[in-house]
Scaffold this motif. Sequence first.
Motif, PDB file in Angstrom:
ATOM      1  N   UNK A   1      -2.779  -2.169  -8.856  1.00  0.00           N
ATOM      2  CA  UNK A   1      -1.735  -2.953  -8.223  1.00  0.00           C
ATOM      3  C   UNK A   1      -2.132  -3.323  -6.790  1.00  0.00           C
ATOM      4  N   UNK A   2      -1.631  -4.463  -6.358  1.00  0.00           N
ATOM      5  CA  UNK A   2      -1.611  -4.802  -4.940  1.00  0.00           C
ATOM      6  C   UNK A   2      -0.162  -5.049  -4.557  1.00  0.00           C
ATOM      7  N   UNK A   3       0.243  -4.374  -3.472  1.00  0.00           N
ATOM      8  CA  UNK A   3       1.567  -4.574  -2.905  1.00  0.00           C
ATOM      9  C   UNK A   3       1.409  -5.120  -1.488  1.00  0.00           C
ATOM     10  N   UNK A   4       2.414  -5.887  -1.044  1.00  0.00           N
ATOM     11  CA  UNK A   4       2.438  -6.398   0.320  1.00  0.00           C
ATOM     12  C   UNK A   4       3.690  -5.869   1.020  1.00  0.00           C
ATOM     13  N   UNK A   5       3.525  -5.558   2.292  1.00  0.00           N
ATOM     14  CA  UNK A   5       4.654  -5.064   3.084  1.00  0.00           C
ATOM     15  C   UNK A   5       4.742  -5.867   4.372  1.00  0.00           C
ATOM     16  N   UNK A   6       5.807  -6.647   4.490  1.00  0.00           N
ATOM     17  CA  UNK A   6       6.060  -7.387   5.719  1.00  0.00           C
ATOM     18  C   UNK A   6       6.765  -6.459   6.709  1.00  0.00           C
ATOM     19  N   UNK A   7       6.691  -6.740   7.988  1.00  0.00           N
ATOM     20  CA  UNK A   7       7.293  -5.858   8.987  1.00  0.00           C
ATOM     21  C   UNK A   7       8.756  -5.541   8.687  1.00  0.00           C
TER      22      UNK A   7
ATOM     23  N   UNK B   1      -6.007 -18.848   4.036  1.00  0.00           N
ATOM     24  CA  UNK B   1      -4.976 -18.010   4.662  1.00  0.00           C
ATOM     25  C   UNK B   1      -3.924 -18.857   5.360  1.00  0.00           C
ATOM     26  N   UNK B   2      -2.703 -18.361   5.288  1.00  0.00           N
ATOM     27  CA  UNK B   2      -1.574 -19.001   5.961  1.00  0.00           C
ATOM     28  C   UNK B   2      -0.969 -17.992   6.921  1.00  0.00           C
ATOM     29  N   UNK B   3      -0.372 -18.493   7.980  1.00  0.00           N
ATOM     30  CA  UNK B   3       0.214 -17.589   8.979  1.00  0.00           C
ATOM     31  C   UNK B   3       1.196 -16.622   8.333  1.00  0.00           C
ATOM     32  N   UNK B   4       1.895 -17.069   7.320  1.00  0.00           N
ATOM     33  CA  UNK B   4       2.901 -16.230   6.663  1.00  0.00           C
ATOM     34  C   UNK B   4       2.291 -15.084   5.854  1.00  0.00           C
ATOM     35  N   UNK B   5       0.959 -15.076   5.711  1.00  0.00           N
ATOM     36  CA  UNK B   5       0.297 -13.990   4.976  1.00  0.00           C
ATOM     37  C   UNK B   5       0.108 -12.739   5.833  1.00  0.00           C
ATOM     38  N   UNK B   6       0.377 -12.851   7.120  1.00  0.00           N
ATOM     39  CA  UNK B   6       0.220 -11.701   8.007  1.00  0.00           C
ATOM     40  C   UNK B   6       1.163 -10.577   7.573  1.00  0.00           C
ATOM     41  N   UNK B   7       0.590  -9.463   7.184  1.00  0.00           N
ATOM     42  CA  UNK B   7       1.369  -8.343   6.636  1.00  0.00           C
ATOM     43  C   UNK B   7       0.400  -7.195   6.386  1.00  0.00           C
ATOM     44  N   UNK B   8       0.935  -6.100   5.853  1.00  0.00           N
ATOM     45  CA  UNK B   8       0.071  -4.995   5.432  1.00  0.00           C
ATOM     46  C   UNK B   8      -0.015  -5.006   3.915  1.00  0.00           C
ATOM     47  N   UNK B   9      -1.214  -4.778   3.423  1.00  0.00           N
ATOM     48  CA  UNK B   9      -1.481  -4.851   1.991  1.00  0.00           C
ATOM     49  C   UNK B   9      -1.963  -3.498   1.495  1.00  0.00           C
ATOM     50  N   UNK B  10      -1.361  -3.057   0.389  1.00  0.00           N
ATOM     51  CA  UNK B  10      -1.688  -1.755  -0.181  1.00  0.00           C
ATOM     52  C   UNK B  10      -2.190  -1.924  -1.607  1.00  0.00           C
ATOM     53  N   UNK B  11      -3.275  -1.228  -1.897  1.00  0.00           N
ATOM     54  CA  UNK B  11      -3.810  -1.151  -3.245  1.00  0.00           C
ATOM     55  C   UNK B  11      -3.366   0.184  -3.839  1.00  0.00           C
ATOM     56  N   UNK B  12      -3.040   0.193  -5.124  1.00  0.00           N
ATOM     57  CA  UNK B  12      -2.606   1.435  -5.762  1.00  0.00           C
ATOM     58  C   UNK B  12      -3.120   1.481  -7.189  1.00  0.00           C
ATOM     59  N   UNK B  13      -3.317   2.687  -7.698  1.00  0.00           N
ATOM     60  CA  UNK B  13      -3.797   2.891  -9.057  1.00  0.00           C
ATOM     61  C   UNK B  13      -2.892   3.901  -9.758  1.00  0.00           C
TER      62      UNK B  13
END
Lengths: 116, 114
Positions: B34-40, B81-93
């Motif tokens: 999985x890839x998850x994204x976390x915005x502020x 890339x777009x400015x709105x992509x700024x975030x933290x990205x987490x990989x999970x298994x």
Amino acid sequence: EAGVAQSPRYKIIEKRQSVAFWCNPISGHATLYWYQQILGQGPKLLIQFQNNGVVDDSQLPKDRFSAERLKGVDSTLKIQPAKLEDSAVYLCASSFGAGGTSYEQYFGPGTRLTVT
Amino acid sequence: AQSVTQLGSHVSVSEGALVLLRCNYSSSVPPYLFWYVQYPNQGLQLLLKYTSAATLVKGINGFEAEFKKSETSFHLTKPSAHMSDAAEYFCAVSDRESNYQLIWGAGTKLIIKP
């Protein structure tokens, strides 16, 4: 479809005080998770419920943390007494099941706890 | 025991440039990835997932990831890339060995330069 709800969104307490967080999962989701996310780290699983039974609480600091999921729906996570190192975001997630193709977890917005 | 390694705690790219976020995992059985994204100040949102079907997985917001078993990798890419992509990205298994619990990487913060 309503998402996972959590409250409060923010909480500031002094060390040694107690605090409780509430989570309402997506309707029909049998599995509920509580995670602790410290700044700059990935989430750490604290406890997993299947309906109202505990599946895994091996990483829950049981001397100060407790959690319950009465009636297999809503859940509360409590910390008593809080320590400075408990400052973190507490995330609740739910999934339809706990294995196979029903594994996808949906997350709430989290509760940011600051212990001073 | 399973583990997930995300190379680079911070990745900085210019707007319009290729985004590449790296994820390597260890698992002795076929995994779900999985890839998850976390915005502020928000929770985690699922970007995409690999569940043993197509090795190239397309997700939301123009992201995609390729499962490479030989390299035990699941890198996340986006062509522009777009400015709105700024975030933290987490990989999970997750896999049978972890009882399908998610094992998380430490996260990569994506910074977009104008």
